[in-house]
Design an enzyme around this catalytic site. Structure first.
Site, PDB file in Angstrom:
ATOM      1  N   HIS A 102     -40.950 -23.603  33.057  1.00 45.27           N
ATOM      2  CA  HIS A 102     -40.360 -23.191  31.502  1.00 45.27           C
ATOM      3  C   HIS A 102     -41.066 -21.840  30.974  1.00 45.27           C
ATOM      4  O   HIS A 102     -41.629 -21.876  29.994  1.00 45.27           O
ATOM      5  CB  HIS A 102     -41.246 -24.380  30.428  1.00 45.27           C
ATOM      6  CG  HIS A 102     -40.647 -25.808  30.936  1.00 45.27           C
ATOM      7  ND1 HIS A 102     -41.452 -26.976  30.559  1.00 45.27           N
ATOM      8  CD2 HIS A 102     -39.495 -26.145  31.439  1.00 45.27           C
ATOM      9  CE1 HIS A 102     -40.453 -27.997  31.057  1.00 45.27           C
ATOM     10  NE2 HIS A 102     -39.265 -27.629  31.659  1.00 45.27           N
ATOM     11  N   PRO A 103     -40.647 -20.845  31.859  1.00 43.76           N
ATOM     12  CA  PRO A 103     -41.315 -19.598  31.103  1.00 43.76           C
ATOM     13  C   PRO A 103     -40.635 -19.231  29.902  1.00 43.76           C
ATOM     14  O   PRO A 103     -39.409 -19.591  29.632  1.00 43.76           O
ATOM     15  CB  PRO A 103     -40.839 -18.493  32.217  1.00 43.76           C
ATOM     16  CG  PRO A 103     -39.706 -19.320  32.973  1.00 43.76           C
ATOM     17  CD  PRO A 103     -40.041 -20.518  32.873  1.00 43.76           C
TER      18      PRO A 103
END
Length: 553
Positions: free
Chosen positions: A472-473
């Site tokens: 989940h950057p």
């Protein structure tokens, strides 16, 4: 590569979760032209459309950028693989299919930081508009959108035991965490439609590919945004045959290349920290030091338990088992091949004084070191727990001025005491649930971590050595009202006209949950801004022309 016109009104970079929505919405107006550019290929592989196909697509350079982080002191000096989609649909074509909007408070927090138009009252209706929730539901759920959202067709007893054990510890069952309240335990909702993955490309791009004003270019990597007099006028792309072309934009260039790709492209185009850019011979077009900063990710601790009963590990290890699974899917579109990355969720608070959950559980009836590496050779299940709102901030920086070279990724995990305390508390909650019947009776061994790992220091040390990304950057092109923000609240890049960013990189703070659904919402919100601004500009032009005619008269 599909042939792209030399000039379009709008050039959208990245056909991922956000980009496909943007292309759909902007091309709905037949008076404008849209070109959508994707570095990867078409989504023609059957493994993309089979839900569990992420076992084949992740870490596969045909579909995955195969990024890797720099060694990170917070996780024992390890480097982690960071999969990102390189195909039509982007990461929505190889993610775990979990549909999570996040907490209402996430978006209210964005608005309170000076970003009008991003509160839950603004974005909630967009989520509803995008989806069809197949179960039905209350007023907060959509019933006619292109994105199909369904309940899991697959159930496994070990996951049901986890729910019962969590309830025995006081956590309530929540039938719809995407509704009015996120907190509780229950079954994940999936971007799956009748046993097939419903990626952003399937939901938003495929139905409109016939539009004459929409061009989609694949296997075309954008090298830089072309900027003249502080205005984006187009992009340069490298085609599959190695040739370089320019695609001009009459109105705007929109970057939807993700939290890694978008800041890299800005820097390659001269938008970033001037001192950093000068190291690579890049002329600074606009000094914007925060490009690539504010990097956030959800770090997950994956607790693995060996079981007395068979799990999915056993079902997929034998040729007979695989054949049975394949036949069930071929005949009925059911069975393990329809499974998302996790079946069961938990949104919980590590401290009672917290207003909303600060940890999330993903419960999986299988175990593996990585989804792309196959399951363990024994019966087991996994409790994955992550901190929802990490305080730690990392960065994306260039390692070369060559666009084909990946940037350096420095996550800076577990850099604050709150992050460390929250992850350790989450692990302890997981262990408490596992030691509660009926789950306790199904477990034969605490495998990772072993039962002899005790106390804060030992648990933290185990987490540092074993935790990994949950993919989940976010945050690297921060939205904000201040001059140092990368984009403003309408997603316009500060300092450069005709350029916007619309993907998870614009998040000031990461959402409390998985990021695919918010990415699609961000794409739809961008399209609203573009259409509103164009209408306002046309209205102003008409008034100006009318005034000129009156003067002549």
């Amino acid at each position: 590569m599909s042939l792209a016109p030399e000039t379009s009104d709008y050039v959208v970079v990245g056909a991922g979760s956000s980009g496909c929505v943007i292309a759909n919405r902007l091309s709905a107006d037949p008076t404008v032209s849209v070109t959508l550019i994707e570095a990867g290929s078409r989504d023609s592989s059957p493994w993309i459309h089979i839900p569990v196909g992420y076992f084949r697509t992740m870490h596969n350079p045909k579909f995955d950028w195969c990024y890797r982080t720099e060694p990170d002191a917070g996780i024992g000096g390890r480097s982690l693989d960071w999969p990102r989609g390189k195909v039509l649909g982007g990461s929505s074509s190889l993610n775990g299919l979990l549909y999570v909007r996040g907490q209402h408070e996430d978006y209210d927090g964005w608005a309170q930081k000076g970003n009008p138009g991003w509160s839950w009252s603004d974005v909630g209706p967009i989520f509803e508009e995008l989806e069809t929730f197949q179960r039905g539901g209350g007023d907060s759920r959509g019933h006619s959108g292109p994105l199909q959202v369904s309940d899991p067709a697959l159930r496994r007893e070990i996951c049901e035991d986890w729910i019962k054990a969590a309830q025995a510890n006081g956590y309530e069952y929540n039938p719809d965490y995407n509704g009015t309240k996120q907190e509780g335990v229950g079954h994940f909702q999936l971007s799956v439609n009748h046993g097939r993955r419903c990626s952003s490309a399937v939901a938003f791009l495929k139905p409109v590919r016939h539009r004459a004003n929409l061009a989609v270019a694949t296997k075309a990597q954008v090298l830089r945004v072309v900027i003249k007099n502080r205005r984006a006028t187009g992009v340069e792309i490298r085609c599959e045959d190695g040739s370089v072309r320019r695609i001009n934009a009459r109105r705007e260039v929109i970057l939807a290349a993700g939290a890694i790709g978008s800041p890299q492209l800005l820097m390659l185009s001269g938008i970033g920290d001037g001192e950093h850019l000068s190291q690579f011979g890049i002329e600074t077009q606009y000094h914007s030091p925060e490009v690539g900063k504010n990097l956030q990710d959800h770090l997950q601790a994956r607790l693995v338990y060996k079981c007395r009963e068979a799990t999915l590990n056993d079902e997929v290890r034998s040729l007979v088992g695989k054949a049975r699974i394949g036949l069930e899917y071929a005949l009925f579109r059911s069975g393990p091949l329809t499974m998302a990355a996790s079946l069961v969720f938990g949104f919980m608070r590590t401290r009672p004084e917290l207003a909303t959950p600060d940890i999330q559980f993903h419960i999986q009836p299988w175990s593996a070191d990585s989804p792309g590496e196959g399951v363990h050779p024994f019966s087991a299940f996994t409790q994955s727990v992550c901190q929802l709102r990490p305080e730690s901030r990392g960065e994306i920086v260039l390692q070369s001025g060559e666009p084909m070279q990946a940037p350096l990724i420095r996550p800076n995990y577990l850099a604050t005491k709150t992050d460390r305390d929250t992850l350790v508390a989450g692990i302890e909650i997981a262990r408490k649930i596992a030691r509660t019947d009926p789950l306790k009776s199904a477990i034969s061994q605490e495998f990772r971590p072993s039962a002899d790992v005790q106390g804060y220091d030992e648990t933290l040390a185990w987490a540092r050595e074993n935790s990994t990304t949950i993919y989940h950057p976010t945050g690297t092109c921060r939205m904000g009202p201040d001059a140092s923000a990368v984009v403003d609240s309408r997603l316009r890049v500060n300092g450069i006209d005709g350029l916007r960013v619309a993907d998870c990189s614009i998040m000031p703070d990461i959402v409390s949950g998985n990021t695919n659904a918010p990415a699609m919402m961000i794409g739809a919100r961008l399209a609203q801004f573009v259409l509103e601004d164009r209408k306002a500009m046309n209205s102003a032009s008409a008034k100006s022309a009318g005034g000129a005619l009156e003067e002549v008269a």
